[in-house]
Design a protein around this motif. Structure first.
Motif, mmCIF file in Angstrom:
data_model
loop_
_atom_site.group_PDB
_atom_site.id
_atom_site.type_symbol
_atom_site.label_atom_id
_atom_site.label_comp_id
_atom_site.label_asym_id
_atom_site.label_seq_id
_atom_site.Cartn_x
_atom_site.Cartn_y
_atom_site.Cartn_z
ATOM 1 N N GLU A 87 9.754 86.998 19.675
ATOM 2 C CA GLU A 87 8.632 86.498 18.889
ATOM 3 C C GLU A 87 9.063 85.300 18.050
ATOM 4 O O GLU A 87 10.221 85.167 17.664
ATOM 5 N N ASP A 88 8.094 84.438 17.808
ATOM 6 C CA ASP A 88 8.246 83.347 16.856
ATOM 7 C C ASP A 88 7.299 83.686 15.714
ATOM 8 O O ASP A 88 6.076 83.645 15.882
ATOM 9 N N THR A 89 7.833 84.056 14.562
ATOM 10 C CA THR A 89 6.995 84.575 13.489
ATOM 11 C C THR A 89 7.261 83.857 12.182
ATOM 12 O O THR A 89 8.362 83.340 11.950
ATOM 13 N N ALA A 90 6.243 83.818 11.339
ATOM 14 C CA ALA A 90 6.377 83.196 10.019
ATOM 15 C C ALA A 90 5.480 83.923 9.032
ATOM 16 O O ALA A 90 4.347 84.282 9.358
ATOM 17 N N GLU A 91 6.007 84.148 7.829
ATOM 18 C CA GLU A 91 5.214 84.667 6.719
ATOM 19 C C GLU A 91 4.962 83.518 5.756
ATOM 20 O O GLU A 91 5.843 82.678 5.530
ATOM 21 N N PHE A 92 3.750 83.491 5.188
ATOM 22 C CA PHE A 92 3.322 82.357 4.373
ATOM 23 C C PHE A 92 3.055 82.776 2.934
ATOM 24 O O PHE A 92 2.574 83.883 2.669
ATOM 25 N N GLU A 93 3.357 81.868 2.019
ATOM 26 C CA GLU A 93 3.002 82.010 0.614
ATOM 27 C C GLU A 93 2.434 80.682 0.144
ATOM 28 O O GLU A 93 3.092 79.649 0.302
#
Length: 251
Positions: free
Chosen positions: A117-123
């Motif tokens: 997976e290519d994943t990102a969490e955002f703020e």
């Protein structure tokens, strides 16, 4: 029966002496031509253009929207397997919190493999972390089984392996279960348990309906739930955009 199907049959049947670790290495040891991006396993179908919409309720009562789209895009993974790209986006009041491109392929026996997976969490609209991203064939990461071809109670399998980052494991707990979610009343469900040695207290129970896929997830540690709201079909153009848009972008 294809060579890979023979190997998986051995490894997924109890008391054969084949461990889950052995199962999950086969996707890197076998000819990539034995895999397909056309995922038709009835418990985990990924027909391009299908969109699953979920409502996740956290332990604090917070409501999140989760949209999962089987895109029309495929990607060649570093281990040589061509995989289906699936978009998984989590939002709160329209703000993207997490955005992921998952990669799946199916072998000749009908087992569905997870290839990374290519994943990102955002703020505040910016990437806060990409922890958990991995690709089978890169930095010793290996594919794993996400759904056996013929799941039987007691079958266990490694879902992914990137040491120290992604080490989820699964086990079939029961068949014939029942669950009612906003999308409908489902019977004859498959129940699995997801765990990880990286977080020993984590335990998720997942309920799958044949020809639908995942309908309910229950976090047994916190009491959080993710329930299926609907299954719809999007246009071919949208199915492609979902697979091609950058993480965090609207599609």
């Amino acid at each position: 029966m294809p060579r890979l199907a023979i190997a998986l049959t051995c490894c997924l049947v109890a008391l054969t002496g084949c461990g889950a670790d052995h199962v999950a290495t086969k996707a890197t040891d076998t000819d990539p031509s034995e895999f397909t991006a056309e995922v038709t396993n009835p418990w985990f179908p990924l027909e391009p253009g299908t969109r699953w919409t979920y409502r996740e309720t956290t332990e604090d009562g917070e409501a999140l929207d989760v949209i999962v789209t089987a895109t029309s895009v495929t990607r060649e993974i570093a281990n040589g397997v061509t995989a289906r790209v699936v978009r998984d986006t989590v939002t709160r009041d329209g703000e993207v919190l997490e955005d992921t491109l998952d990669w799946y392929a199916q072998d000749g026996a009908g087992t569905v493999w997870y290839l990374g997976e290519d994943t990102a969490e955002f703020e505040s609209g910016k990437v806060a972390t990409r922890e958990g991203s991995f690709e089978a064939g890169v930095d010793a990461a290996r594919a794993g089984v996400i759904m056996p071809a013929s799941p039987e109670v007691g079958t266990s399998y490694r879902q992914e392996f990137y040491k120290g980052h992604a080490e989820d494991e699964g086990e079939v707990l029961a068949t014939g279960r029942h669950a009612t979610v906003p999308a409908g009343d489902y019977r004859d469900l498959l129940l699995t348990a997801d765990t990880t040695p990286l977080e020993p207290d984590v335990l998720e129970h997942k309920y799958y309906a044949s020809e639908v896929g995942l309908v309910l997830t229950i976090d047994k540690e916190t009491g959080g739930r993710e329930e299926l709201l609907s299954v719809t079909q999007v246009s071919p153009a949208e199915a492609r955009r979902a697979g091609e848009a950058r993480l965090g972008e609207a599609y």
